[in-house]
Design a protein around this motif. Structure first.
Motif, mmCIF file in Angstrom:
data_model
loop_
_atom_site.group_PDB
_atom_site.id
_atom_site.type_symbol
_atom_site.label_atom_id
_atom_site.label_comp_id
_atom_site.label_asym_id
_atom_site.label_seq_id
_atom_site.Cartn_x
_atom_site.Cartn_y
_atom_site.Cartn_z
ATOM 1 N N LYS A 13 0.832 -1.212 0.000
ATOM 2 C CA LYS A 13 0.000 0.000 0.000
ATOM 3 C C LYS A 13 0.860 1.252 0.000
ATOM 4 O O LYS A 13 0.545 2.245 -0.671
ATOM 5 C CB LYS A 13 -0.933 -0.003 1.212
ATOM 6 N N SER A 16 -2.920 2.135 -7.707
ATOM 7 C CA SER A 16 -3.681 1.335 -6.741
ATOM 8 C C SER A 16 -2.855 0.136 -6.275
ATOM 9 O O SER A 16 -1.941 -0.300 -6.980
ATOM 10 C CB SER A 16 -4.978 0.843 -7.376
ATOM 11 N N SER A 64 -3.717 -2.881 -6.295
ATOM 12 C CA SER A 64 -3.882 -3.976 -7.254
ATOM 13 C C SER A 64 -2.898 -3.837 -8.420
ATOM 14 O O SER A 64 -2.458 -4.839 -8.982
ATOM 15 C CB SER A 64 -5.318 -4.021 -7.769
ATOM 16 N N THR A 65 -2.561 -2.598 -8.775
ATOM 17 C CA THR A 65 -1.587 -2.382 -9.849
ATOM 18 C C THR A 65 -0.205 -2.861 -9.413
ATOM 19 O O THR A 65 0.564 -3.394 -10.222
ATOM 20 C CB THR A 65 -1.539 -0.902 -10.259
ATOM 21 N N SER A 115 0.340 -5.357 -7.412
ATOM 22 C CA SER A 115 0.277 -6.813 -7.522
ATOM 23 C C SER A 115 0.440 -7.251 -8.970
ATOM 24 O O SER A 115 1.168 -8.209 -9.260
ATOM 25 C CB SER A 115 -1.062 -7.310 -6.965
ATOM 26 N N ARG A 116 -0.215 -6.541 -9.890
ATOM 27 C CA ARG A 116 -0.109 -6.892 -11.316
ATOM 28 C C ARG A 116 1.313 -6.710 -11.832
ATOM 29 O O ARG A 116 1.794 -7.483 -12.658
ATOM 30 C CB ARG A 116 -1.077 -6.040 -12.138
ATOM 31 N N ASP A 174 1.362 -9.277 -15.097
ATOM 32 C CA ASP A 174 0.056 -9.049 -15.721
ATOM 33 C C ASP A 174 0.202 -8.101 -16.908
ATOM 34 O O ASP A 174 0.792 -7.020 -16.801
ATOM 35 C CB ASP A 174 -0.900 -8.452 -14.681
ATOM 36 N N ARG A 188 0.273 -13.796 0.241
ATOM 37 C CA ARG A 188 -0.497 -13.971 -0.986
ATOM 38 C C ARG A 188 -1.067 -15.378 -1.074
ATOM 39 O O ARG A 188 -2.204 -15.578 -1.511
ATOM 40 C CB ARG A 188 0.393 -13.680 -2.196
ATOM 41 N N SER A 200 -4.977 -16.609 -1.555
ATOM 42 C CA SER A 200 -5.380 -17.347 -2.754
ATOM 43 C C SER A 200 -5.562 -18.842 -2.509
ATOM 44 O O SER A 200 -6.092 -19.551 -3.363
ATOM 45 C CB SER A 200 -4.325 -17.152 -3.854
#
Length: 328
Positions: free
Chosen positions: A8, A17, A19-20, A22-23, A28, A55, A59
């Motif tokens: 974060k 963000s 999530s970006t 993580s990608r 990704d 993670r 998951s």
């Protein structure tokens, strides 16, 4: 100890963000290369790396694959693992390598790996109990490689067959006038070792022949060398079939350097495995070989099926072929 920066906080510094972030670390394709490089630069500056354990908790996937082998000293296993590990890493799966040779409590060794919640388990070793392996790795639906075929809906199996290749080699040897064959085994407890001997015994029987002598090695060069000296002095042998290539090379060196036998004029030598070592000009061994790329790709296919939740066991058979050298 310095407090580790969080994803974060990296996201805030990069103006994106979480999530970006993580990608960016998962490769990704939905983010641009420019954004990925900027995130990686900020992450490197602050010594940030994603927490794979956290993670995996989210998951319910660890990304870990247990590979249970006899020994990485064995050229055949090393050659197979090199290719398989590369293929797993391409899929962002991390192997945990368990070497059973020299370890007494092999069940404990497998339990240590299973404690990390491995997603998949590939059992190459014939030193472990099949019952132990299937029980310990039951949630990972173990993949059994070259084990005695079993009926279990939760297990995928990769088996090999060398009967046609053995027929081809024996037919050539017999046509060259060979009729006194010996077999050098590796490990009597090994199901695949017994199968390998049976392929050649059946092939000989079709010519009205059988093994007239047998000796026991341990798959090493030294055992091939030492056993060959005793075997060839004790019996009038004109062809030796070995349980693997490394022993076959030992047999060839003992025959030529100690006993003065000419290969293949006086003695034919056949190996099994088709390792790269057998291809060297100084060895140039006739051997039963596998297409290792296709062999390992089958394992990867099993793993991908499991990851996609496809149910049901699968059994795939790969056939050996003859890789001709100058020893037969």
């Amino acid at each position: 100890m310095n407090k580790r920066i969080t994803s974060k906080e990296i996201a805030k510094l990069a103006g994106v963000s979480p999530s970006t972030i993580s990608r960016a670390f998962s490769g990704d394709a939905r983010i641009s290369e420019r954004t990925r490089k900027r995130i990686m630069s900020i992450a490197d500056e602050h010594d940030y790396r994603p927490n794979a354990i956290a993670r995996s908790l989210n998951s319910h996937r660890s990304g870990l694959v247990a590979l249970v082998v006899n020994s990485i000293e064995n050229p055949c296993e090393g050659q197979q693992l090199q290719y398989l590990v590369q293929r797993l890493q391409e899929r962002e799966l991390l192997p945990i390598l368990l070497c059973c040779a020299g370890y007494d409590d092999k069940a404990h060794l497998m339990r240590m790996a299973s404690a990390y919640q491995v997603d998949h388990a590939v059992i190459f070793s014939d030193m472990v109990s099949m019952a132990d392996a299937t029980q310990i790795f039951r949630t990972a639906r173990p993949i059994m490689v070259s084990f005695e075929p079993i009926s279990d809906p939760n297990i995928s199996q990769l088996v090999v067959n060398g009967s046609k290749a053995a027929d081809e080699v024996v037919a050539k040897a017999v046509s060259d006038g060979r009729n006194r064959f010996a077999y050098l085994t590796g490990r009597n407890s090994s199901w695949i070792d017994k199968q390998r001997k049976r392929w050649f015994a059946d092939a000989l029987a079709r010519h009205g022949l059988s093994f007239i002598a047998e000796s026991h090695g341990d798959y090493s060069y030294d055992s091939g060398f030492k056993e060959a000296v005793v075997l060839l002095r004790r019996s009038s042998i004109d062809a030796v079939v070995c349980g693997n290539d490394v022993m076959a090379i030992g047999v060839r060196d003992a025959a030529t350097r100690v006993l003065g036998r000419k290969v293949p004029e006086d003695l034919a030598i056949i190996g099994q495995d088709g390792v790269n070592l057998a291809l060297w000009e100084c060895n140039d061994l006739t051997t039963l070989a596998l297409d290792y790329a296709a062999y390992m790709d089958t394992i990867v296919g099993f793993i991908e099926d499991q990851a996609l939740g496809r149910e049901g066991a699968a059994t795939v058979t790969h056939d050996y072929f003859v890789r001709w050298g100058t020893t037969c």
